[in-house]
Scaffold this motif. Structure first.
Motif, mmCIF file in Angstrom:
data_model
loop_
_atom_site.group_PDB
_atom_site.id
_atom_site.type_symbol
_atom_site.label_atom_id
_atom_site.label_comp_id
_atom_site.label_asym_id
_atom_site.label_seq_id
_atom_site.Cartn_x
_atom_site.Cartn_y
_atom_site.Cartn_z
ATOM 1 N N PRO A 20 66.586 -7.126 -4.250
ATOM 2 C CA PRO A 20 66.469 -7.143 -5.712
ATOM 3 C C PRO A 20 66.094 -5.762 -6.223
ATOM 4 O O PRO A 20 65.399 -4.991 -5.540
ATOM 5 C CB PRO A 20 65.332 -8.141 -5.956
ATOM 6 N N LYS A 21 66.580 -5.430 -7.403
ATOM 7 C CA LYS A 21 66.251 -4.122 -7.969
ATOM 8 C C LYS A 21 64.762 -4.021 -8.266
ATOM 9 O O LYS A 21 64.134 -2.969 -8.070
ATOM 10 C CB LYS A 21 67.064 -3.891 -9.237
ATOM 11 N N VAL A 22 64.187 -5.119 -8.731
ATOM 12 C CA VAL A 22 62.758 -5.187 -9.033
ATOM 13 C C VAL A 22 62.217 -6.467 -8.412
ATOM 14 O O VAL A 22 62.849 -7.525 -8.514
ATOM 15 C CB VAL A 22 62.498 -5.186 -10.553
ATOM 16 N N TRP A 40 60.924 8.992 1.693
ATOM 17 C CA TRP A 40 61.909 8.199 2.436
ATOM 18 C C TRP A 40 62.777 7.432 1.439
ATOM 19 O O TRP A 40 62.331 6.438 0.883
ATOM 20 C CB TRP A 40 61.199 7.229 3.380
ATOM 21 N N PRO A 41 63.986 7.899 1.182
ATOM 22 C CA PRO A 41 64.867 7.187 0.249
ATOM 23 C C PRO A 41 65.165 5.782 0.764
ATOM 24 O O PRO A 41 65.690 5.608 1.875
ATOM 25 C CB PRO A 41 66.136 8.048 0.229
ATOM 26 N N SER A 42 64.806 4.793 -0.026
ATOM 27 C CA SER A 42 65.019 3.403 0.380
ATOM 28 C C SER A 42 65.205 2.555 -0.859
ATOM 29 O O SER A 42 64.729 2.902 -1.945
ATOM 30 C CB SER A 42 63.837 2.877 1.199
ATOM 31 N N ALA A 43 65.880 1.463 -0.692
ATOM 32 C CA ALA A 43 66.132 0.576 -1.830
ATOM 33 C C ALA A 43 65.071 -0.511 -1.891
ATOM 34 O O ALA A 43 64.458 -0.872 -0.895
ATOM 35 C CB ALA A 43 67.528 -0.036 -1.703
ATOM 36 N N GLY A 44 64.868 -1.030 -3.092
ATOM 37 C CA GLY A 44 63.957 -2.151 -3.265
ATOM 38 C C GLY A 44 62.526 -1.739 -3.531
ATOM 39 O O GLY A 44 62.131 -0.599 -3.322
ATOM 40 N N ASP A 45 61.761 -2.717 -4.017
ATOM 41 C CA ASP A 45 60.322 -2.547 -4.225
ATOM 42 C C ASP A 45 59.608 -2.903 -2.934
ATOM 43 O O ASP A 45 59.661 -4.049 -2.471
ATOM 44 C CB ASP A 45 59.844 -3.493 -5.339
ATOM 45 N N ALA A 67 54.220 11.271 -7.896
ATOM 46 C CA ALA A 67 54.300 9.841 -7.597
ATOM 47 C C ALA A 67 52.932 9.226 -7.335
ATOM 48 O O ALA A 67 52.707 8.045 -7.614
ATOM 49 C CB ALA A 67 55.205 9.613 -6.387
ATOM 50 N N LEU A 68 51.987 10.004 -6.799
ATOM 51 C CA LEU A 68 50.659 9.475 -6.491
ATOM 52 C C LEU A 68 49.850 9.185 -7.750
ATOM 53 O O LEU A 68 48.823 8.500 -7.681
ATOM 54 C CB LEU A 68 49.888 10.449 -5.598
ATOM 55 N N ALA A 69 50.318 9.688 -8.888
ATOM 56 C CA ALA A 69 49.596 9.494 -10.153
ATOM 57 C C ALA A 69 50.318 8.544 -11.104
ATOM 58 O O ALA A 69 49.716 8.026 -12.031
ATOM 59 C CB ALA A 69 49.375 10.829 -10.839
ATOM 60 N N LEU A 70 51.613 8.336 -10.888
ATOM 61 C CA LEU A 70 52.406 7.547 -11.824
ATOM 62 C C LEU A 70 52.014 6.086 -11.825
ATOM 63 O O LEU A 70 51.651 5.503 -10.801
ATOM 64 C CB LEU A 70 53.891 7.639 -11.456
ATOM 65 N N ILE A 71 52.107 5.481 -12.999
ATOM 66 C CA ILE A 71 51.982 4.035 -13.116
ATOM 67 C C ILE A 71 53.347 3.433 -12.836
ATOM 68 O O ILE A 71 54.319 3.715 -13.538
ATOM 69 C CB ILE A 71 51.491 3.618 -14.519
ATOM 70 N N ARG A 72 53.442 2.657 -11.807
ATOM 71 C CA ARG A 72 54.733 2.136 -11.364
ATOM 72 C C ARG A 72 55.462 1.409 -12.472
ATOM 73 O O ARG A 72 56.685 1.531 -12.626
ATOM 74 C CB ARG A 72 54.522 1.192 -10.174
ATOM 75 N N ASP A 73 54.756 0.627 -13.289
ATOM 76 C CA ASP A 73 55.396 -0.212 -14.297
ATOM 77 C C ASP A 73 56.083 0.608 -15.381
ATOM 78 O O ASP A 73 56.901 0.073 -16.133
ATOM 79 C CB ASP A 73 54.371 -1.133 -14.944
ATOM 80 N N THR A 74 55.756 1.897 -15.504
ATOM 81 C CA THR A 74 56.352 2.699 -16.568
ATOM 82 C C THR A 74 57.678 3.309 -16.136
ATOM 83 O O THR A 74 58.376 3.907 -16.949
ATOM 84 C CB THR A 74 55.416 3.847 -16.987
ATOM 85 N N LEU A 75 58.050 3.174 -14.854
ATOM 86 C CA LEU A 75 59.253 3.806 -14.371
ATOM 87 C C LEU A 75 60.491 3.000 -14.759
ATOM 88 O O LEU A 75 60.483 1.779 -14.735
ATOM 89 C CB LEU A 75 59.216 3.950 -12.848
ATOM 90 N N ALA A 76 61.532 3.715 -15.103
ATOM 91 C CA ALA A 76 62.808 3.051 -15.372
ATOM 92 C C ALA A 76 63.369 2.542 -14.062
ATOM 93 O O ALA A 76 63.389 3.243 -13.060
ATOM 94 C CB ALA A 76 63.776 4.039 -16.021
ATOM 95 N N LYS A 77 63.826 1.318 -14.073
ATOM 96 C CA LYS A 77 64.380 0.727 -12.850
ATOM 97 C C LYS A 77 65.895 0.700 -12.959
ATOM 98 O O LYS A 77 66.432 0.503 -14.028
ATOM 99 C CB LYS A 77 63.832 -0.692 -12.666
#
Length: 491
Positions: A158-160, A280-285, A481-491
């Motif tokens: 799944p994308k998310v 590490w480029p990988s797909a999925g959450d 990335a260590l500071a970003l809020i995951r929920d704010t990222l465009a999926k």
């Protein structure tokens, strides 16, 4: 008179001095400033929370098979309080606890503990709905059988991730089912952003009229007075003295240095550790994944912690990765301060050489690749998160600890996990109430307890915290990335 629950009325002017602005010292300062108690916070570096790596909330202690059930319950309660104290600091994703076939442990031995922790979480939520910070109590953990896991491997990524099953699909796509014991455990132990914690504390304390924050300042002497302490400090502008009524020693692994200055003996351990930053480029959450293993051996626990933008932080509990040869030291009769080997002290004070960054990060990648073969293609993405942690007493497996006192005017904060810091702060406030004449006329819920949240940290939005966290990560040389809020990222 102001009768806000967080308003402190003093019978006499009182100032608390705190030495050290790591997680412990900053959290104590937040609690005191929130109660409008005059606070002096002295930190030797140029910013707050510059300590050992923090990436995991430990809300239930499921990473540690060797600790007691009581420590797990304590870590759960402390973690819930910490989430409420540091809003916008949590990375919302679960943790998968996996036991490799090669490991001698029995995954079923964890089940009784999980049930006990889940019941305690449900009780805390029933007591106060605001404690529901780890999802629904009935979803605190889920078990997945071999058959369920194999079925997930057949489902598209799944994308998310929206469900427990979604979180497990990336792992199911990348690991040999025959390499694991079952059931797998998925538990709501979330991630914790050190940089968003640092941003929260910095915003709150810099803007508080009740906290004097002195950065780039080191305490050089502490002298007992009849009712308090005199602190001598040195900064780029010169030396100065400060008189305080109560002294908090929150110097992290250097706590023994202040104990020595103050004339107090104390038995403690200090352990040097590091975690490694990879891409590490990988797909999925991805969830966080913990592969249990015997500590200190080549098959020691492996920890894969996901961040946005395909960044992963790695731990490996071997002497060649997270642990270090002769990196666990103890105090002796001559000093309360354990002495790390010179090479580790040099790394703490001056940073790592690139050759060491490359070698140990590559070792961490290979440690994960034993279990997730495709992870072998991961690359170094920055310098390690590193530092030393203190462990009071002589038991290196201790994880839940907070504060100890010497007389009426001295406390040493001795946390092993960051989530214990607020408990330490609250015990210090209780000591002040009992012995130093502070009156708190209206405590939270009229039952004598301290407020469950810190008003001082609730004033800042997620975007404000994230913006400063990104700046701190950049200044300290780490990926955004260590500071970003995951929920704010465009999926």
């Amino acid at each position: 008179m102001n009768t806000h629950p967080c308003y402190a009325v003093m019978q006499r002017p009182l100032t608390v001095g705190i030495l050290g602005g790591g997680v412990a010292g900053a959290t104590v300062a937040l609690r005191l400033a929130d109660l409008r108690i005059n606070t002096l916070l002295i930190e030797a570096s140029n910013g707050l929370l510059n300590g050992p790596p923090v990436c995991h909330l430990h809300a239930g202690g499921n990473l540690y098979r060797e600790i007691s059930d009581q420590q797990c319950l304590t870590l759960l309660r402390q973690s819930i309080a910490s989430v409420r104290a540091y809003p916008h600091s949590i990375n919302h994703r679960p943790t998968v606890i996996a036991t490799p076939v090669a490991d001698q442990g029995d995954v079923n031995t964890l089940l009784a503990r999980l049930k006990q922790v889940s019941q305690e979480y449900a009780r805390l939520v029933a007591q106060d709905p605001a404690n529901k910070v780890l999802g629904e109590p009935e979803d605190y953990y889920r078990l997945f059988s071999r058959e369920q896991f194999m079925a997930l491997a057949q489902r598209p990524l799944p994308k998310v991730a929206h469900s427990h099953e979604d979180w497990l699909i990336p792992l199911a796509h990348h690991i040999d089912v025959n390499s694991l014991k079952f059931p797998l455990i998925l538990v709501q132990e979330y991630g914790w952003s050190l940089f968003r914690m640092a941003a929260t504390a910095t915003l709150a304390l810099q803007n508080s009229p009740h906290c004097q924050l002195l950065l780039n300042t080191r305490a050089t002497h502490v002298t007992p007075l009849n009712e308090g302490w005199q602190i001598t400090s040195h900064s780029p502008t010169g030396s100065q003295t400060h008189q305080v009524d109560f002294l908090v020693n929150a110097c992290g692994f250097r706590t023994g240095l202040v104990d020595d200055m103050a004339g107090f003996t104390r038995q403690r351990l200090v352990e040097y550790k590091a975690a490694y930053v990879t891409h590490w480029p990988s797909a999925g959450d991805w969830p966080e994944v913990i592969f249990h293993g015997p500590r200190g051996t080549p098959k020691g626990m492996a920890q894969l912690t996901p961040y946005p933008n395909d960044v992963f932080q790695l731990h490996g509990m071997t002497e060649h990765i997270t642990l270090f040869k002769d990196g666990l030291v103890k105090s002796d009769a001559s000093s309360a301060q354990p002495q790390l080997p010179r090479v580790y002290q040099e790394q703490i004070d001056h940073g790592w050489q690139q050759v060491d960054i490359e070698a140990r990060t590559q070792g961490a990648i290979e440690h994960i690749a034993r279990l997730i073969p495709r992870f072998a293609s991961a690359k170094v993405a920055g310098k390690p998160l590193f530092g030393a942690q203190q462990i009071p007493g002589t038991d290196p497996s201790l994880r839940a600890a907070d504060v100890s006192f010497e007389g009426a005017h001295y406390a040493r904060v001795e946390i092993v996990k960051a989530s214990s810091a607020l408990t330490a702060a609250d015990r210090i406030v209780t000591q002040l109430i009992e012995q130093s004449g502070i009156i708190l006329p209206q405590l939270d819920n009229t039952n004598g307890s301290l407020p469950a949240t810190l008003a001082i940290t609730q004033r800042y939005s997620a975007s404000e915290v994230e913006a400063l966290a990104l700046s701190l990560a950049s200044t300290r040389g780490y990926p955004s990335a260590l500071a970003l809020i995951r929920d704010t990222l465009a999926k």
